[in-house]
Scaffold this active site. Sequence first.
Site, PDB file in Angstrom:
ATOM      1  N   ARG A 104       0.867  -1.213   0.021  1.00  0.00           N
ATOM      2  CA  ARG A 104      -0.019  -0.038   0.179  1.00  0.00           C
ATOM      3  C   ARG A 104       0.884   1.316   0.068  1.00  0.00           C
ATOM      4  NH1 ARG A 104      -5.469   1.485   3.545  1.00  0.00           N
ATOM      5  NH2 ARG A 104      -6.120  -0.107   1.924  1.00  0.00           N
ATOM      6  N   HIS A 131      -7.624   0.735  -6.421  1.00  0.00           N
ATOM      7  CA  HIS A 131      -7.758  -0.169  -5.138  1.00  0.00           C
ATOM      8  C   HIS A 131      -8.394  -1.526  -5.687  1.00  0.00           C
ATOM      9  CE1 HIS A 131      -7.812  -1.412  -0.941  1.00  0.00           C
ATOM     10  NE2 HIS A 131      -8.690  -0.472  -0.671  1.00  0.00           N
ATOM     11  N   GLN A 134     -10.221  -4.148  -3.319  1.00  0.00           N
ATOM     12  CA  GLN A 134     -11.337  -3.887  -2.626  1.00  0.00           C
ATOM     13  C   GLN A 134     -12.540  -4.099  -3.845  1.00  0.00           C
ATOM     14  OE1 GLN A 134     -12.474  -1.963   0.318  1.00  0.00           O
ATOM     15  NE2 GLN A 134     -14.156  -2.734  -0.280  1.00  0.00           N
ATOM     16  N   ASP A 219     -17.479   7.096  -1.602  1.00  0.00           N
ATOM     17  CA  ASP A 219     -16.098   6.962  -0.741  1.00  0.00           C
ATOM     18  C   ASP A 219     -15.709   8.145  -0.248  1.00  0.00           C
ATOM     19  OD1 ASP A 219     -13.673   6.059   0.134  1.00  0.00           O
ATOM     20  OD2 ASP A 219     -12.657   6.007  -1.751  1.00  0.00           O
ATOM     21  N   CYS A 259     -16.315   1.454   0.755  1.00  0.00           N
ATOM     22  CA  CYS A 259     -15.441   0.648   1.109  1.00  0.00           C
ATOM     23  C   CYS A 259     -14.710   0.899   2.534  1.00  0.00           C
ATOM     24  CB  CYS A 259     -13.939   1.005   0.102  1.00  0.00           C
ATOM     25  SG  CYS A 259     -13.617   2.526   0.339  1.00  0.00           S
ATOM     26  N   ARG A 287     -13.738  -8.838   2.208  1.00  0.00           N
ATOM     27  CA  ARG A 287     -12.156  -8.518   1.760  1.00  0.00           C
ATOM     28  C   ARG A 287     -11.418  -9.774   2.048  1.00  0.00           C
ATOM     29  NH1 ARG A 287     -10.213  -3.285   1.634  1.00  0.00           N
ATOM     30  NH2 ARG A 287      -8.353  -4.427   0.772  1.00  0.00           N
TER      31      ARG A 287
END
Length: 300
Positions: A104, A131, A134, A219, A259, A287
């Site tokens: 990340r 991402h 996700q 988001d 998310c 996840r």
Amino acid sequence: MPVRHFLTLLDLSASELQSIIDRAIALKAMHKAGEIYEPLKNRVLGMVFEKSSTRTRVSFETAMAHFGGHAIFLSPRDTQLGRGETIEDSARVLSGMLDAVMIRTFEHEKIEQFAQYSSVPVINALTDLYHPCQLLADVQTYVEHRGSIQGKTVAWIGDGNNMCHSYINAARQFDFKLKIACPEGYDPDTVVVNNAREHIEIFRSPQQAAQQADLVVTDVWTSMGQEEEQAKREAAFAGFIVTTEMMSLANDDALFMHCLPAHRGEEVSADVIDGPQSVAWDEAENRLHAQKALLEFLLT
Ligand code: CP
Ligand code: NVA
């Protein structure tokens, strides 16, 4: 065989992605039934986090534990990564010992460069641009609740950010229609958009985008690394909050996803995220299952 990486959803074929979703659902059922399944015994995943994380860290670490393997948390604060050791050297050294590396970070180019010098699979656990992990969980969640996402309409309400870019790639790979609503100046990346023209439409009105949607997604307005823009962004995104009124424009059986982490009263009202159309908690749990399917795909 050349090593496979998962830096974006485009690194896998549509049928490979579909098989990961199917497998995630099966692995979830196996786990709920208490079945022990350890395909990654003695295998080790390195997890490089240059940004904060709750879900991503816990899901990958738990996935490796369930699979009989091990995960190592690597923070730039206490490794040589934070003291200027080059990406090339770090990639060569880490991939010499580990079986896969999850990263990340900020610039997407950094993970591409790492992958170029890595002899083991590299997984994108969020960059400023994408991402993809996700999206595996999001698609799994949609499928579990409503069946195939192919041909459905998804509304993305908010910033043209890393999550939005992965939704654009998902629209291509899973063949759904994506209606994106973002304020002027916060559009998704032009290159990402231009490669998906037949699957997406961009609106300035969130109400228009929400109309007849099967899934509404949002988001945060200020992503990690953009904290100094918070006030400016709050002003630009006024009116983009997903409320029950906005959800009422979508189809009656529309789902809501986020998310997480969420800011109630900013991008989403509490009655939506905590309400009956929200599947955000299944989405978060998935996840774990989706990344188990990804690890199994890349490592066995
Ligand atoms: N959704 C997500 O990636 O959460 P974390 O930042 O907590 O990992
Ligand atoms: N867009 C958000 C997603 C967090 C999981 C960020 O990058 O901060």
